[in-house]
Design an enzyme around this catalytic site. Structure first.
Site, PDB file in Angstrom:
ATOM      1  N   SER A  17     -64.651  95.824 -85.456  1.00 52.20           N
ATOM      2  CA  SER A  17     -63.923  95.218 -86.547  1.00 52.20           C
ATOM      3  C   SER A  17     -64.048  93.695 -86.604  1.00 52.20           C
ATOM      4  CB  SER A  17     -62.431  95.579 -86.477  1.00 52.20           C
ATOM      5  OG  SER A  17     -61.852  95.113 -85.267  1.00 52.20           O
ATOM      6  N   SER A  36     -64.630  96.786 -80.809  1.00 46.23           N
ATOM      7  CA  SER A  36     -64.654  95.828 -81.924  1.00 46.23           C
ATOM      8  C   SER A  36     -65.110  94.422 -81.581  1.00 46.23           C
ATOM      9  CB  SER A  36     -63.278  95.764 -82.596  1.00 46.23           C
ATOM     10  OG  SER A  36     -63.047  96.929 -83.337  1.00 46.23           O
ATOM     11  N   LYS A  61     -60.458  85.487 -85.348  1.00 41.70           N
ATOM     12  CA  LYS A  61     -60.280  86.664 -86.200  1.00 41.70           C
ATOM     13  C   LYS A  61     -58.904  86.592 -86.859  1.00 41.70           C
ATOM     14  CE  LYS A  61     -60.719  91.735 -85.528  1.00 41.70           C
ATOM     15  NZ  LYS A  61     -61.016  92.754 -84.479  1.00 41.70           N
TER      16      LYS A  61
END
Lengths: 470, 58
Positions: free
Chosen positions: A153, A177, A78
């Protein structure tokens, strides 16, 4: 091919690390126009690292249970994990030109384990939301249905793993997330115990709620990655000194006699019927494998979620405050949350932390009754991109609050929690969207919940690859 | 119920009027759940430090 199968193939020299990296990069090139899962692809560095891995493999290194279990395996992280010399945007305009001169602890550990990092993944802006509809880098799309959100997320992480671009990806989980994109994209995702994986070098959202963990296509693949990244780090004050266990479940692992709690309150209220059916089916499977399914009542989860929201709002706004004068650098949803956090009083934050202590004490007593909890990961299926509300149980709910309803509170408690696929929606108009089962355990019970998940997966609790899978 | 819009204006946070609803309404909903929880907290209940390894908090 799974991560562990790829590791075995590398060790057997039936495939090379360069071939795997080349396949991953080709898959990314082919699918990116549809999925938008990456912010940065590091093709040259990945191929160079893969060439090194092939040399090490030729010298006898590698294997999923050895000292370098990820040697030659393509993964992605990420874009909130700092990467030395590689732009790290956090999905934000604020950091669009940030090039760290250091690696996050997780990146260091992946590299030490031999992983080939092929790029940085798209995400919800600043990890503060659940849709990954990023206003600066474009929306990530769900590989099961491109009109739907992958969740967030860590939406790029979920999409990249589910579509087969990479064998595993790193995400972060502050209010769900990792588990939400795992649920919406049909992957396994594990949020470890607070302190189990170092937060060093991960751009923070909420210091006391942020957890780092992997997403992968199988339970054992996720366990391999977790084992590689877990452990004490002096650069993170919250890092645990507890030794890291062996997380990868043995073949033929059993859950006979395991006490699995199924809450009568909160977790099974206002569910999409297809979510409830899939999760109930998973519970029946667990019972058929000899697990003891124990109904129980949980302490006040609504209170826990409110406490978690107050703490998150306050910590996130404090973290972002130096940048908030430049309002046009933020998306509207994220900006509204930062504004909310700035209006809370200091006493609200302190009270929330007092309540957190009391609730943690109440929830800890659950572990005298059961080994773990089994509940849905999300009450809803992946929403369509742009949806703001969802109708559940006759009540129209904000999509962010609905999607976090079953995951958020666990971050305030710091417990480990895993999401694994337990079904695919047959419903008209949304056929093929995955459903996630969430397993929650007491602190540092990662090995136990991975064992439970592996037993279920071995018994058939898995879903086919998504239509876009390469 | 707290007047969140008035607080925003008083603190000079430069939130445009058009955006105040987006800020105030979620806080009103949150407050409706959160405020009653605070009403009966015993004085001896101290805050979780929050930022420490779990085994040290046990």
């Amino acid at each position: 091919m799974t991560l562990r199968e790829a590791a075995a193939a590398l060790r057997a020299r039936s495939v090379s690390a360069v071939e795997l990296a080349t396949q991953a990069l080709a898959s990314i090139a082919g699918l990116e126009p549809q999925l938008n899962a990456f912010i940065t692809v590091t093709a040259d560095a990945a191929l160079e690292r893969a060439r090194q891995a092939d040399c090490e493999l030729a010298a006898g290194a590698g294997g999923s249970s050895g000292p370098d279990p990820l040697l030659g395996i393509p993964v992605a992280v990420k874009d909130l994990f700092a990467t030395r010399g590689v732009r790290t945007t956090c999905g934000s305009k604020v950091y669009e030109n940030f090039v760290p001169d250091y690696d996050a602890a997780v990146v260091e550990r992946l590299q030490a384990a031999g992983a080939v990092i092929v790029g940085k993944l798209n995400m919800h802006e600043l990890a503060y939301g659940i849709t990954s509809a990023n206003p600066h880098f474009g929306p990530v799309r769900n590989p099961w249905n491109l009109e739907h959100s992958p969740g967030g997320s860590s939406g790029g992480s979920g999409a990249a793993v589910a579509s087969g671009m990479v064998f595993a990806a790193m995400g972060s989980d502050t209010g769900g997330s990792i588990r939400i994109p795992a649920s919406f994209c049909g992957t396994v995702g594990i949020k470890p115990t607070y302190g189990r994986v170092s937060r060093y070098g991960a751009l923070p959202l909420s210091w006391s709620h942020d957890h780092m963990g992997p997403l992968a296509r199988t339970v054992r693949d996720a366990a391999v990655v977790l084992e590689a990244i877990a452990g004490h780090d002096v650069r993170d004050d919250t890092s645990s000194r507890r030794p890291v266990e062996s997380y990868v479940p043995a073949e033929g692992v059993s859950i006979r006699g395991m006490a699995i709690g199924v809450p009568a309150n909160w977790f099974f209220e206002r569910l999409d019927p297809e979510v409830e059916a899939a999760v109930r089916g998973a519970l029946q499977l667990a019972a058929s494998l000899g697990a003891e399914i124990k109904p129980l009542r949980l302490p006040d989860i609504e209170a826990l979620n409110a406490v978690a929201r107050v703490i998150l709002l306050a910590e996130a706004s404090a973290q972002a405050e130096p940048h908030l004068a430049e309002r046009d650098r933020f998306g509207a949803d994220v900006l509204a949350l930062f504004d909310q956090g700035r209006l809370l009083a200091a006493t609200d934050y302190i009270h929330a932390q007092r309540l957190r202590r009391r609730l943690r004490s109440e929830f800890d007593r659950l572990w005298d009754q059961v080994d773990c909890l089994a509940v849905p990961s999300t009450p809803n299926l992946a929403p369509r991109i742009g949806d703001r509300t969802v109708l559940l149980g006759g009540l129209e709910e904000d999509i962010r609050l609905a999607s976090t309803r079953l995951v958020r509170g666990i971050n305030a408690l710091g417990y480990p929690a895993l999401s694994m696929p337990c079904g695919v929606s047959p419903g008209p108009g949304r056929a093929g969207l995955p459903v996630g089962l969430q397993l929650i355990g007491p602190p540092f019970s990662e090995a136990l919940i991975l064992r439970a998940a592996a037993a279920l997966e071995d018994a058939g609790l898995r879903i086919p690859p998504c239509p876009l899978f390469q | 119920m707290t007047d969140w819009k008035a607080i925003a204006r008083a603190r000079g946070l430069e939130i445009p009027e058009a955006e105040l609803d987006r800020v105030a309404k979620p806080l009103e909903t949150l407050e409706a759940v959160f405020r009653p929880l605070v009403a009966d907290l015993p004085a001896a209940l101290e805050p979780a430090t929050g930022i420490c390894p779990l085994e040290e908090a046990e």
